[in-house]
Design a protein around this motif. Structure first.
Motif, PDB file in Angstrom:
ATOM      1  N   UNK A  97       0.867  -1.180   0.000  1.00  0.00           N
ATOM      2  CA  UNK A  97       0.000   0.000   0.000  1.00  0.00           C
ATOM      3  C   UNK A  97       0.905   1.232   0.000  1.00  0.00           C
ATOM      4  N   UNK A  98       0.316   2.371  -0.270  1.00  0.00           N
ATOM      5  CA  UNK A  98       1.056   3.627  -0.199  1.00  0.00           C
ATOM      6  C   UNK A  98       1.136   4.060   1.255  1.00  0.00           C
ATOM      7  N   UNK A  99       2.342   4.143   1.744  1.00  0.00           N
ATOM      8  CA  UNK A  99       2.558   4.468   3.153  1.00  0.00           C
ATOM      9  C   UNK A  99       2.124   5.905   3.415  1.00  0.00           C
ATOM     10  N   UNK A 100       2.717   6.865   2.699  1.00  0.00           N
ATOM     11  CA  UNK A 100       2.267   8.249   2.785  1.00  0.00           C
ATOM     12  C   UNK A 100       2.804   9.029   1.593  1.00  0.00           C
ATOM     13  N   UNK A 101       2.155  10.144   1.326  1.00  0.00           N
ATOM     14  CA  UNK A 101       2.567  11.048   0.264  1.00  0.00           C
ATOM     15  C   UNK A 101       2.670  12.448   0.834  1.00  0.00           C
ATOM     16  N   UNK A 102       3.716  13.182   0.418  1.00  0.00           N
ATOM     17  CA  UNK A 102       3.897  14.570   0.841  1.00  0.00           C
ATOM     18  C   UNK A 102       4.507  15.329  -0.326  1.00  0.00           C
ATOM     19  N   UNK A 103       3.687  16.113  -1.027  1.00  0.00           N
ATOM     20  CA  UNK A 103       4.174  16.809  -2.208  1.00  0.00           C
ATOM     21  C   UNK A 103       4.581  15.809  -3.274  1.00  0.00           C
ATOM     22  N   UNK A 104       5.820  15.946  -3.727  1.00  0.00           N
ATOM     23  CA  UNK A 104       6.314  15.019  -4.751  1.00  0.00           C
ATOM     24  C   UNK A 104       6.874  13.741  -4.152  1.00  0.00           C
ATOM     25  N   UNK A 105       6.927  13.666  -2.824  1.00  0.00           N
ATOM     26  CA  UNK A 105       7.508  12.486  -2.177  1.00  0.00           C
ATOM     27  C   UNK A 105       6.423  11.458  -1.882  1.00  0.00           C
ATOM     28  N   UNK A 106       6.706  10.235  -2.269  1.00  0.00           N
ATOM     29  CA  UNK A 106       5.779   9.141  -2.008  1.00  0.00           C
ATOM     30  C   UNK A 106       6.561   7.960  -1.451  1.00  0.00           C
ATOM     31  N   UNK A 107       6.094   7.440  -0.352  1.00  0.00           N
ATOM     32  CA  UNK A 107       6.731   6.280   0.269  1.00  0.00           C
ATOM     33  C   UNK A 107       5.764   5.106   0.232  1.00  0.00           C
ATOM     34  N   UNK A 108       6.196   4.024  -0.396  1.00  0.00           N
ATOM     35  CA  UNK A 108       5.368   2.828  -0.492  1.00  0.00           C
ATOM     36  C   UNK A 108       5.782   1.805   0.551  1.00  0.00           C
ATOM     37  N   UNK A 109       4.806   1.114   1.097  1.00  0.00           N
ATOM     38  CA  UNK A 109       5.086  -0.078   1.884  1.00  0.00           C
ATOM     39  C   UNK A 109       5.164  -1.211   0.878  1.00  0.00           C
ATOM     40  N   UNK A 110       6.394  -1.544   0.487  1.00  0.00           N
ATOM     41  CA  UNK A 110       6.607  -2.525  -0.574  1.00  0.00           C
ATOM     42  C   UNK A 110       7.760  -3.433  -0.194  1.00  0.00           C
ATOM     43  N   UNK A 111       7.719  -4.652  -0.710  1.00  0.00           N
ATOM     44  CA  UNK A 111       8.726  -5.663  -0.396  1.00  0.00           C
ATOM     45  C   UNK A 111       9.543  -5.986  -1.632  1.00  0.00           C
ATOM     46  N   UNK A 162      13.526  -4.990   7.774  1.00  0.00           N
ATOM     47  CA  UNK A 162      14.770  -4.370   7.315  1.00  0.00           C
ATOM     48  C   UNK A 162      15.278  -5.012   6.022  1.00  0.00           C
ATOM     49  N   UNK A 163      15.271  -6.342   5.957  1.00  0.00           N
ATOM     50  CA  UNK A 163      15.880  -7.011   4.797  1.00  0.00           C
ATOM     51  C   UNK A 163      14.895  -7.242   3.656  1.00  0.00           C
ATOM     52  N   UNK A 164      13.596  -7.042   3.895  1.00  0.00           N
ATOM     53  CA  UNK A 164      12.609  -7.227   2.826  1.00  0.00           C
ATOM     54  C   UNK A 164      12.139  -5.906   2.210  1.00  0.00           C
ATOM     55  N   UNK A 165      12.413  -4.790   2.871  1.00  0.00           N
ATOM     56  CA  UNK A 165      11.961  -3.493   2.346  1.00  0.00           C
ATOM     57  C   UNK A 165      12.608  -3.226   0.991  1.00  0.00           C
ATOM     58  N   UNK A 166      11.861  -2.590   0.112  1.00  0.00           N
ATOM     59  CA  UNK A 166      12.406  -2.307  -1.222  1.00  0.00           C
ATOM     60  C   UNK A 166      12.915  -0.871  -1.340  1.00  0.00           C
ATOM     61  N   UNK A 167      13.017  -0.157  -0.223  1.00  0.00           N
ATOM     62  CA  UNK A 167      13.512   1.217  -0.263  1.00  0.00           C
ATOM     63  C   UNK A 167      14.168   1.563   1.067  1.00  0.00           C
ATOM     64  N   UNK A 168      14.917   2.659   1.053  1.00  0.00           N
ATOM     65  CA  UNK A 168      15.695   3.040   2.229  1.00  0.00           C
ATOM     66  C   UNK A 168      14.804   3.453   3.396  1.00  0.00           C
ATOM     67  N   UNK A 169      13.633   3.999   3.123  1.00  0.00           N
ATOM     68  CA  UNK A 169      12.746   4.391   4.212  1.00  0.00           C
ATOM     69  C   UNK A 169      12.212   3.154   4.941  1.00  0.00           C
TER      70      UNK A 169
END
Length: 653
Positions: A97-111, A162-169
């Motif tokens: 799912x989409x974790x949060x969006x702020x302006x042009x920044x979007x953080x996904x909860x993705x594996x 930590x090891x399954x996240x697909x992004x630094x956040x």
């Protein structure tokens, strides 16, 4: 590695070893259930901690173990499915799912499930399952046993994020979760002042490293407009050298905190205040490997920054020697193993700093270390169980007959860590040393020296604990641990022996190639067998020196005080705490005192002075406002005269 600070770099342009950018494929089949690998231990932690100790005491430990075992089963099924895919189709992405969006920044909860995360899942869930089973026996009489398993599950779930996240956040989320859970576990016996202090120390020191990851993540987004691994990898080539150098150093700072590398290593030995299963979980397969994972996962950054690679190599080389020297002087069996952990993680960091030539071997040694170090930490717990929780090896001796299963399984871990031919550590550590020599002579010599020192302190540990004359008190009656504790030891001992099979046909190198790239074999200055013989000879010398200086002499029950400066320094962790106090704590205190003084006398002084001046002016004006008409008339007259005189002066000019 780079030749900015060291000479002898093999010339190889980056483009020849560039890692191909492969967009993650959509999930399907078993991969649709990747989220369950995290959800199961997280659910176990939630149920145990929400219901509380009173309601879950009788069954909470079984729930915690079952949920982690379920994650292990899913990890095995996912690995087998990935194993059957083509090499170019081994990167699986799952958007939750989409974790949060702020302006042009979007953080996904993705594996992201790929060959690198697949190996980490097997290690984390597999070793954690064995540690959970062991803990059922080890924590049997603890009144807060269920809470302990809840914390264990929280730790495992955070590490899996930590090891399954697909992004630094996402990595940062798991990173902080691991920090919180480790604080709770290290300080689990909080009635002990030493445990509470150790937990706080681990938390504070790790916060220093966490600043590096937080700032690094921010800089990644500011530079690339995204924090996803695949997108940053594709865009990294366009970043400036300065940006990449700063990123490499910030991520290394984060890695130093979690993996207890110099200069942020001081928390590791104090963390032994936690229950022994915590030591095995944190210092074998999970938390201390997070830094290595971060560096290897960020290979697309480090391959483009010579400064970053050089820093990683130097940190790894220094730490492997520092940890080994500390391990030589410790009489506490768990602290001796903690110094060993610091040293072995140093080998992994060194290999990761060598670039494409070393990434796979860093992960290879990470896996084998997870097997034999978990084996030895749990073996140390079994010894403590037999010796009424005494941790001083000078009070042991001759335990090989009293605890034969523990002795034999521990011996398998010992032979693996010193690199005895055929055991897992022989294959993984020797490949790192060989690669280090191929890259730089001085780095190779540091890695070789570490192997000799490792053989010395581990042989000393074996002699003090199992092979010398008995030194325990008459009221102590050593006994073997129950099967719920010894069976996990047997499994880990078998893995300590067989872990080297991962190198057959360079399997692990080919397996990780889609993630970290693969470098062609290069001619070494000496034949490969020559390096093997040299390392084996150095290890044999380390064993012989320990045998001569320890086994052939009387071992006092109290540590002698008249010792060399090096021994005193090693007993004091090479004065790591004093260094931190001198370089970080005291300057930090002075800076805070200065800021407080500036705030009190500067900022507050300006605010208070402004108020005082306003009050003075209001008082002066209040005296003018007398209420008498004659006073106001005089004021008007004086004002008019001043205006007239001013106009006359202007006209005359």
């Amino acid at each position: 590695m780079t030749n900015l600070l060291l000479s002898g770099r093999r010339g190889m342009p980056f483009l020849e070893t560039e890692v191909p950018v492969i967009a993650p494929a959509d999930a399907g089949g078993i991969f649709d259930y990747l989220w369950l690998i995290i959800a199961l231990p997280a659910l176990g932690a939630l149920v145990i901690l929400v219901l509380g100790e009173r309601r879950t005491h009788g069954w909470g430990h079984f729930l915690g173990t079952a949920t982690v075992a379920g994650s292990f089963v899913l990890s095995v099924l996912a690995f087998l499915e990935l194993l059957g895919r083509e090499e170019t189709d081994r990167s699986i992405g799952q958007h939750l799912y989409t974790w949060f969006e702020a302006g042009s920044f979007r953080a996904d909860a993705a594996l992201l499930y790929d060959p690198l995360s697949a190996l980490f899942l097997l290690l984390i869930t597999g070793v954690s399952t064995l540690i959970h089973i062991y803990s059922i026996g080890y924590m049997e009489h603890d009144v807060r046993r269920s809470r302990f398993f809840g914390y264990l599950n929280l730790f495992v779930a955070s590490m899996l994020v930590l090891v399954l996240a697909d992004n630094y956040l996402g990595v940062f989320l798991g990173w902080e979760g691991v920090g919180l859970a480790s604080y709770l576990l290290i300080g689990f016996w909080q009635h002990k002042t030493s445990a509470a202090v150790a937990a706080k120390k681990a938390f504070v020191v790790n916060r220093v490293g966490d600043i590096g990851l937080a700032l690094g993540t921010m800089l990644i987004f500011a530079t690339f407009g995204t924090v996803a691994f695949s997108e940053v990898s594709a865009l990294a080539e366009g970043a400036s050298d300065t940006t990449l150098n700063i990123l490499g150093l910030l991520l290394l700072l984060a890695a130093c905190g979690k993996s207890a590398q110099v200069p942020l290593q001081s928390w590791l030995l104090d963390a032994m205040e936690g229950p022994t299963p915590v030591s095995a979980l944190i210092h074998a397969a999970t938390m201390v490997t997070a830094g290595v994972y971060l560096v290897v996962r960020s290979n697309f950054i480090y391959e483009r920054t010579e400064v970053g690679q050089t820093a990683v190599v130097i940190v790894g080389a220094v730490t492997l020697l520092v940890g080994a020297i500390i391990g030589c002087a410790k009489d506490d069996i768990k602290k001796a193993l903690a110094g060993s952990t610091m040293s072995q993680i140093g080998y992994m960091m060194l290999a990761a700093g060598l670039g494409v030539a070393g990434y796979a071997f860093a992960i290879f040694h990470l896996l084998t270390h997870g097997f034999f170090k978990a084996n030895m930490f749990l073996g140390a717990g079994s010894v403590m169980h037999a010796m009424d929780d005494d941790v001083d090896m000078r009070h042991y001796g001759a335990l090989r007959k009293a605890v034969p299963v523990t002795f034999l399984t521990f011996a398998m871990g010992y032979l693996a860590i010193i690199g005895f031919p055929g055991f897992s550590g022989f294959w993984s550590k020797d490949k790192i040393i060989e690669t280090a020599f191929a890259d730089n002579l001085w780095v190779g010599l540091a890695a070789l020296a570490g192997a000799g020192i490792t053989a010395f302190y581990m042989t000393r540990l074996m002699i003090l604990t199992f092979l010398s004359e008995k030194r325990w008190e008459p009221e102590v009656h050593p006994h073997e641990s129950p099967k719920v504790m010894t069976v996990p030891l047997m499994v880990l001992a078998a893995l300590s022996v067989l872990g080297g099979l991962l190198l057959l046909g360079d399997w692990i190198v080919h397996w990780l190639a889609p993630v970290v790239g693969e470098e062609e074999h290069h001619a070494l200055p000496l034949p490969a067998i020559a390096y093997t013989l040299i390392v084996t000879a150095v290890v044999a010398v380390g064993v012989a020196v320990a045998w001569f200086f320890v086994a052939k002499r009387d071992i006092p029950r109290t540590a002698p005080q008249r010792v060399s400066f090096i021994t005193r320094a090693a007993r004091n962790d090479l004065y790591g705490d004093r260094f931190n106090e001198a370089v970080l704590m005291r300057p930090g205190d002075r800076m805070v005192d200065g800021l407080v003084t500036f705030d009190d006398r500067g900022v507050d002084g300006v605010v208070d002075g402004t108020g005082t001046a306003a009050m003075g002016m209001s008082g002066a004006f209040a005296r003018i406002q007398t209420g008498y008409v004659r006073s106001y008339a005089l004021s008007v007259l004086l004002g008019a005269l001043i205006v007239i005189l001013a106009l006359l002066a202007v006209n005359l000019a």
